[in-house]
Scaffold this active site. Structure first.
Site, mmCIF file in Angstrom:
data_model
loop_
_atom_site.group_PDB
_atom_site.id
_atom_site.type_symbol
_atom_site.label_atom_id
_atom_site.label_comp_id
_atom_site.label_asym_id
_atom_site.label_seq_id
_atom_site.Cartn_x
_atom_site.Cartn_y
_atom_site.Cartn_z
ATOM 1 N N ARG A 51 28.652 28.355 71.369
ATOM 2 C CA ARG A 51 29.228 27.265 72.173
ATOM 3 C C ARG A 51 28.167 26.475 72.912
ATOM 4 O O ARG A 51 28.372 25.329 73.271
ATOM 5 C CB ARG A 51 30.173 27.865 73.211
ATOM 6 C CG ARG A 51 31.552 28.103 72.664
ATOM 7 C CD ARG A 51 32.450 28.567 73.751
ATOM 8 N NE ARG A 51 31.931 29.814 74.315
ATOM 9 C CZ ARG A 51 32.688 30.767 74.807
ATOM 10 N NH1 ARG A 51 33.995 30.636 74.833
ATOM 11 N NH2 ARG A 51 32.179 31.868 75.293
ATOM 12 N N LYS A 150 32.018 45.745 65.389
ATOM 13 C CA LYS A 150 32.951 46.532 66.160
ATOM 14 C C LYS A 150 32.922 46.065 67.617
ATOM 15 O O LYS A 150 31.940 45.421 67.996
ATOM 16 C CB LYS A 150 32.626 48.025 66.057
ATOM 17 C CG LYS A 150 31.214 48.359 66.593
ATOM 18 C CD LYS A 150 31.045 49.808 66.813
ATOM 19 C CE LYS A 150 31.510 50.226 68.171
ATOM 20 N NZ LYS A 150 30.510 50.028 69.238
ATOM 21 N N LYS A 184 21.779 53.711 59.158
ATOM 22 C CA LYS A 184 20.610 54.483 59.604
ATOM 23 C C LYS A 184 20.087 55.317 58.438
ATOM 24 O O LYS A 184 20.854 55.894 57.672
ATOM 25 C CB LYS A 184 20.979 55.379 60.791
ATOM 26 C CG LYS A 184 21.247 54.559 62.060
ATOM 27 C CD LYS A 184 21.397 55.445 63.266
ATOM 28 C CE LYS A 184 21.983 54.697 64.456
ATOM 29 N NZ LYS A 184 21.029 53.896 65.209
ATOM 30 N N GLU A 218 23.018 59.469 74.766
ATOM 31 C CA GLU A 218 22.148 58.361 75.184
ATOM 32 C C GLU A 218 21.681 58.608 76.609
ATOM 33 O O GLU A 218 22.399 59.232 77.397
ATOM 34 C CB GLU A 218 22.925 57.043 75.146
ATOM 35 C CG GLU A 218 23.439 56.686 73.761
ATOM 36 C CD GLU A 218 24.160 55.344 73.776
ATOM 37 O OE1 GLU A 218 23.470 54.323 73.649
ATOM 38 O OE2 GLU A 218 25.381 55.318 73.927
ATOM 39 N N ASP A 237 34.361 53.238 71.885
ATOM 40 C CA ASP A 237 33.055 52.624 71.637
ATOM 41 C C ASP A 237 32.234 53.425 70.616
ATOM 42 O O ASP A 237 31.477 52.852 69.844
ATOM 43 C CB ASP A 237 32.288 52.548 72.971
ATOM 44 C CG ASP A 237 30.978 51.780 72.874
ATOM 45 O OD1 ASP A 237 30.998 50.659 72.330
ATOM 46 O OD2 ASP A 237 29.939 52.298 73.331
ATOM 47 N N HIS A 242 31.374 55.376 65.035
ATOM 48 C CA HIS A 242 30.135 56.059 64.646
ATOM 49 C C HIS A 242 30.333 57.560 64.379
ATOM 50 O O HIS A 242 29.935 58.066 63.343
ATOM 51 C CB HIS A 242 29.060 55.902 65.726
ATOM 52 C CG HIS A 242 28.785 54.485 66.117
ATOM 53 N ND1 HIS A 242 28.840 53.434 65.230
ATOM 54 C CD2 HIS A 242 28.449 53.934 67.305
ATOM 55 C CE1 HIS A 242 28.533 52.306 65.860
ATOM 56 N NE2 HIS A 242 28.299 52.582 67.122
ATOM 57 N N LYS A 341 26.901 58.547 77.768
ATOM 58 C CA LYS A 341 25.798 57.767 78.344
ATOM 59 C C LYS A 341 25.217 58.552 79.515
ATOM 60 O O LYS A 341 25.883 59.391 80.104
ATOM 61 C CB LYS A 341 26.330 56.418 78.818
ATOM 62 C CG LYS A 341 26.920 55.617 77.638
ATOM 63 C CD LYS A 341 26.719 54.142 77.798
ATOM 64 C CE LYS A 341 27.273 53.375 76.628
ATOM 65 N NZ LYS A 341 26.304 53.160 75.548
#
Ligand code: BG6
Length: 493
Positions: A51, A150, A184, A218, A237, A242, A341
């Site tokens: 945009r 995703k 991967k 992570e 998520d 995954h 996380k």
């Protein structure tokens, strides 16, 4: 050893969301690497679209900065940088407005016979409007493909609705639902390991495997993505896509070939065999957590709520769960999944633990005999370790040790491991859907996830707090220890 480059056909790639985070961190650097390797044919074009009212020069400056920030200096000789930047142009277009679309059409008309890729690096609410604009202005040619990022929906129902909308414009063979985990290197090595070796497949079943663990941890927090993340959470998520894709590749039957549909048929069967986790079982078989302040990446870090700037949130930043696959091969073999996380270290790995030996011939003085384990490490330090029992070297009687047969791919092959996006974007251009999710797979994955989301939202319980820099809430440890097992921890981490 050098990697083999298979050139692709002439293409035009339009990136919607071209000035966004994904484009900057992943797509532009990935395309640059492929160009540097000589895989992108002369004349192929990359057209940024978003945009923002930018000129092509400003977009080129943005791309140069993205490459300087994300590609090692040695890998970007000036002549390649120049060649790459010369491929770029920019068109400003807004899905909600008419302006700009005719400009895009004009640019693309100069390559009407080429492979054409529309990469939708935008939020899912824009998938439908952009697809409709493309169809209305006649930009969808028979050689056109669309790539969608995703998350595809927030539930089975919303994923189905999105699939319907996109399906009105593109046929399934033109739709590439990306899951970067499938790109991967080690994920593909999992297939090589299973199906190019005679050793593993005979023991790859409930007769010999005790359990499987899949960990994707992570150390990062939600960074600047709290707005999106708070509407998603770790189950949507990471697990829905995954982790379930990894589970499928571990558990699937040998496909008849590596053709996209042969592979995806087998993955779909696994998803459909997952035993439902619903109602009361959800609190027994799943654990959700949310990080609090603590230490990560060598410094003090804030908790999730502070990052979000909210007093409360029911969004989970950690999930651990126990899945069962109700089929002939895997009945009775639990698959423990965990992701989160701000955990103690960054690691993605699959651990297959084999059953104990049926009888020991050694004296107690030889020490305990640990089960064999096959550890497939996706990141960091991609490689495979096979834990075996061996005799301790030297005299002094028979003492046994558990040691890994260790193969680090970086040491073995001495090549830069390409980022998943490099492989996946080139696969789109080549028209190979094997590493992309088919519509029915995505919907089957949601069908398994939905009842957990429903049970969580009906429950008064909140996600269990955990300190940043730890392995998540203690309930996740209890989840596996209740079964007499423990989470695998690599001494190298
Ligand atoms: C993305 C998630 O799909 O995967 C992120 O949205 C997550 O939250 C990321 O950080 C992890 O991917 P990778 O490739 O860095 O392991």
């Amino acid at each position: 050893m050098t990697s083999r480059i298979i050139p692709v056909d002439l293409f035009d790639l339009v990136v919607f969301g071209a000035t966004g985070d994904l484009s900057q961190r992943k797509l532009l650097p990935a395309l640059f690497h492929r160009d540097q390797q000589g895989q992108i044919p002369p004349g192929s074009r990359i057209i940024g679209c978003s945009r923002r009212a930018l000129g092509s020069e400003e977009f080129t400056a943005f791309a140069r900065k993205a490459i300087e920030d994300h590609v090692a200096a040695d890998d970007r000789p000036p002549e390649v940088m120049q060649r790459f930047l010369a491929r770029l142009s920019y068109v400003a277009a807004d899905a909600a407005q008419d302006g700009g679309w005719a400009d895009l059409e004009r640019v693309l008309a100069r390559g009407a016979d080429r492979i054409r890729v529309f990469y939708l690096a935008v939020g899912p609410d824009l998938f439908g409007p952009i697809c409709e604009r493309l169809a209305a202005s006649g930009m969808v040619t028979p050689r056109t493909r669309v790539v969608i990022e995703k998350p595809l929906g927030k539930s089975g129902a919303s994923a189905r609705a999105l699939n319907e909308t996109i399906g009105r414009v593109f046929a399934e063979p033109q739709i590439y639902r990306i899951d970067q985990y499938l790109g991967k290197e080690t994920v593909q090595n999992l297939m090589a390991l299973r199906f190019a070796n005679a050793l593993f497949e005979p023991v790859w079943n409930s007769g010999h495997v005790d359990h499987v663990q899949i960990t994707v941890s992570e150390t990062l927090g939600v960074e600047g993505r709290a707005g999106y993340y708070d509407t998603a959470g770790a189950l949507r998520d990471m697990v829905q896509n995954h982790l379930l894709q990894l589970l499928c590749l571990v558990a699937m039957e040998p496909p008849v070939s590596t053709d996209a549909d042969a592979l995806r048929d087998e993955k779909l069967k696994v998803l459909k065999s997952l035993k439902p986790v619903a109602g009361d079982a959800v609190s027994q078989l799943t654990v959700r957590g949310q990080y609090r302040a603590g230490a990560a990446n060598g410094g003090a870090v804030k908790g999730y709520l502070e990052e979000l700037g909210a007093a409360a949130s029911r969004t989970e930043t950690f999930v651990a769960l126990k899945a069962d696959i109700a089929n002939w091969r895997w009945s009775g073999v639990p698959f423990y999944l965990r992701t989160g996380k701000r955990l103690a270290s960054r690691v993605s790995e699959i651990v297959v633990t084999f059953k104990p030996i049926p009888h020991s011939v050694f004296d107690a003085s030889a020490g305990p005999i640990a089960p064999n384990r096959l550890v497939i490490r996706l990141q960091p330090d991609e490689g495979v370790k096979l834990w075996l029992m061996i005799k301790d070297p030297g005299p002094g009687g028979m003492r046994l040790s558990h040691v890994p047969l260790d193969m680090s791919f970086a040491d073995a092959f001495n090549v830069r491991n390409p980022d998943a996006y490099e492989r996946l974007i080139m696969d789109v251009v080549r028209g190979n859907q094997a590493l992309f999710m088919r519509r029915d797979e995505v919907e089957a994955a949601w069908d398994w996830i939905d009842p957990m989301l429903e049970a969580w939202s009906a429950s008064a319980d909140l996600p269990k707090p955990y300190t940043s820099g730890t392995w998540g809430p203690s309930a996740a440890v209890a989840l596996i220890e209740r079964d007499g097992r423990t989470w695998y921890e690599d001494q190298d981490l």
